[in-house]
Enzyme design. Sequence first.
Site, PDB file in Angstrom:
ATOM      1  CB  CYS A 111       8.161  -4.639   8.298  1.00 45.27           C
ATOM      2  SG  CYS A 111       9.621  -3.833   9.191  1.00 45.27           S
ATOM      3  CB  CYS A 141       3.587   7.828   2.454  1.00 39.35           C
ATOM      4  SG  CYS A 141       4.196   6.525   3.613  1.00 39.35           S
ATOM      5  CD  GLU A 200      -1.225  -0.174   3.510  1.00 40.52           C
ATOM      6  OE1 GLU A 200      -1.705  -1.265   4.086  1.00 40.52           O
ATOM      7  OE2 GLU A 200      -1.759   1.035   4.333  1.00 40.52           O
ATOM      8  CB  CYS A 218       7.854  -1.354  15.685  1.00 42.63           C
ATOM      9  SG  CYS A 218       9.342  -0.750  14.856  1.00 42.63           S
ATOM     10  CB  CYS A 238       4.251  -1.063  13.408  1.00 41.68           C
ATOM     11  SG  CYS A 238       4.339  -0.717  11.601  1.00 41.68           S
ATOM     12  CB  CYS A 265       2.119   2.023   9.020  1.00 40.08           C
ATOM     13  SG  CYS A 265       2.720   3.689   9.572  1.00 40.08           S
TER      14      CYS A 265
HETATM   15  N1  SAH Z   1      10.772   1.202   8.852  1.00 41.46           N
HETATM   16  C1  SAH Z   1      10.981   2.687   9.088  1.00 41.46           C
HETATM   17  C2  SAH Z   1       9.853   3.094   8.162  1.00 41.46           C
HETATM   18  C3  SAH Z   1       8.270   2.836   8.171  1.00 41.46           C
HETATM   19  S1  SAH Z   1       7.329   3.443   9.556  1.00 41.46           S
HETATM   20  C4  SAH Z   1      10.856   3.154  10.253  1.00 41.46           C
HETATM   21  O1  SAH Z   1      10.946   2.593  11.145  1.00 41.46           O
HETATM   22  O2  SAH Z   1      11.106   4.427  10.455  1.00 41.46           O
HETATM   23  C5  SAH Z   1       7.088   5.020   9.377  1.00 41.46           C
HETATM   24  C6  SAH Z   1       6.878   5.721  10.784  1.00 41.46           C
HETATM   25  O3  SAH Z   1       5.586   5.384  11.204  1.00 41.46           O
HETATM   26  C7  SAH Z   1       7.855   5.078  11.720  1.00 41.46           C
HETATM   27  O4  SAH Z   1       8.409   5.993  12.695  1.00 41.46           O
HETATM   28  C8  SAH Z   1       6.937   4.291  12.618  1.00 41.46           C
HETATM   29  O5  SAH Z   1       7.567   3.794  13.917  1.00 41.46           O
HETATM   30  C9  SAH Z   1       5.705   5.038  12.517  1.00 41.46           C
HETATM   31  N2  SAH Z   1       4.566   4.159  12.962  1.00 41.46           N
HETATM   32  C10 SAH Z   1       4.252   3.018  12.393  1.00 41.46           C
HETATM   33  N3  SAH Z   1       3.252   2.442  12.998  1.00 41.46           N
HETATM   34  C11 SAH Z   1       2.391   3.615  13.883  1.00 41.46           C
HETATM   35  C12 SAH Z   1       1.479   3.671  14.295  1.00 41.46           C
HETATM   36  N4  SAH Z   1       0.486   2.790  14.632  1.00 41.46           N
HETATM   37  N5  SAH Z   1       1.310   4.939  14.924  1.00 41.46           N
HETATM   38  C13 SAH Z   1       2.246   5.761  14.924  1.00 41.46           C
HETATM   39  N6  SAH Z   1       3.392   5.675  14.043  1.00 41.46           N
HETATM   40  C14 SAH Z   1       3.537   4.589  13.668  1.00 41.46           C
END
Ligand code: SAH
Length: 346
Positions: A113, A106, A93, A117, A120, A334
Amino acid sequence: MDFRDIKSLTREELREELLRKGEKAFRADQIYSWMHEKLASGFHEMTNLSRTLREALEREYEYVNLEIVEVQRSRLDGTCKYLFRLADGNMIESVLMRYHHGNSVCISSQAGCRMGCRFCASTIGGLVRNLQASEMLDQIYRIQKDSGERVSNVVVMGTGEPLDNYENLLRFLKILSDEHGLHISQRNITVSTCGIAPRIRELAEEDLSITLALSLHAATQEKREELMPIARKYKLPEVLDACAYYYDKTGRRLTFEYSLVGGVNDHPEDARRLSALAKPLHSHINLIPVNPVTERKYVQPDKKVIGNFKKELEKYGINVTIRREMGRDIDGACGQLRRRYLETAE
Ligand code: SAH
């Protein structure tokens, strides 16, 4: 990289490839322009090439063309979420956001992935595979064609960890900013990483003028590990050293992303610690009130707590913004659109 994937070749590589086949250099330039400037959907559109050449290309190369499966449009702010199907059936997406200063896309850098995290949605099913440069580019090409509007900014902040797909990311950046392609200025491209320290150092050597964003999310090693398992491998001091190196080497200020999670990292003491990390690097801090994901238990802090956290940082002289929430009425966070699709398909 697979040399049959013609859209992933840089301009120089495409020239070499065609010269080897006995074609002239200008032919390579024409093909490159059809792919990356005119955004052709296949060789059949390349009308200034002979039919024989078009057929030969068709036989020899794969032409990556993403299929739009679904578009969700926000009625609030015009944000559009795109769900694409890749040639092998995988889904990814991307999001189109409309700002005053232009359109920003974006993109995803991987299908799934493996960073894990906790907050996420993209990481829930693990990593499926890396995306080719062509598959990253085509997210932007398709969106520009579908919306009929020029894309001026790109953020690599969708599903995936871009520095875990390093070679393809570099190709993508080169082709995207090439003057004979979409020619998006590197200053308008942001790559976001969870902090793969050795790769941050490597990236510093590549002579790029992109913006690097570090997903920090916590100002202590302990809290960071709680939210981001990858932090156990690349510890905070090592990651911050790599960022300092990046800043020294490129002269480009980094952005620190900080997802505010209610009761976890939103205390004034967290803000104080965070400011101490950002200050020496002159980093900009982008606060992202955590986007609740069905599978996760985290919640956003109250509006007031968010405002106070920002004020606290400003008190220490930090440049800080709160990420405006785009597309609240569509699967915003995301990886959520892709997840919903995978779930209904299961
Ligand atoms: N892997 C990379 C890029 C993808 S995520 C990274 O970790 O930076 C892009 C951003 O969105 C990252 O800062 C991630 O931590 C954040 N993110 C992911 N899920 C989220 C959520 N549910 N709420 C807020 N930020 C989120």
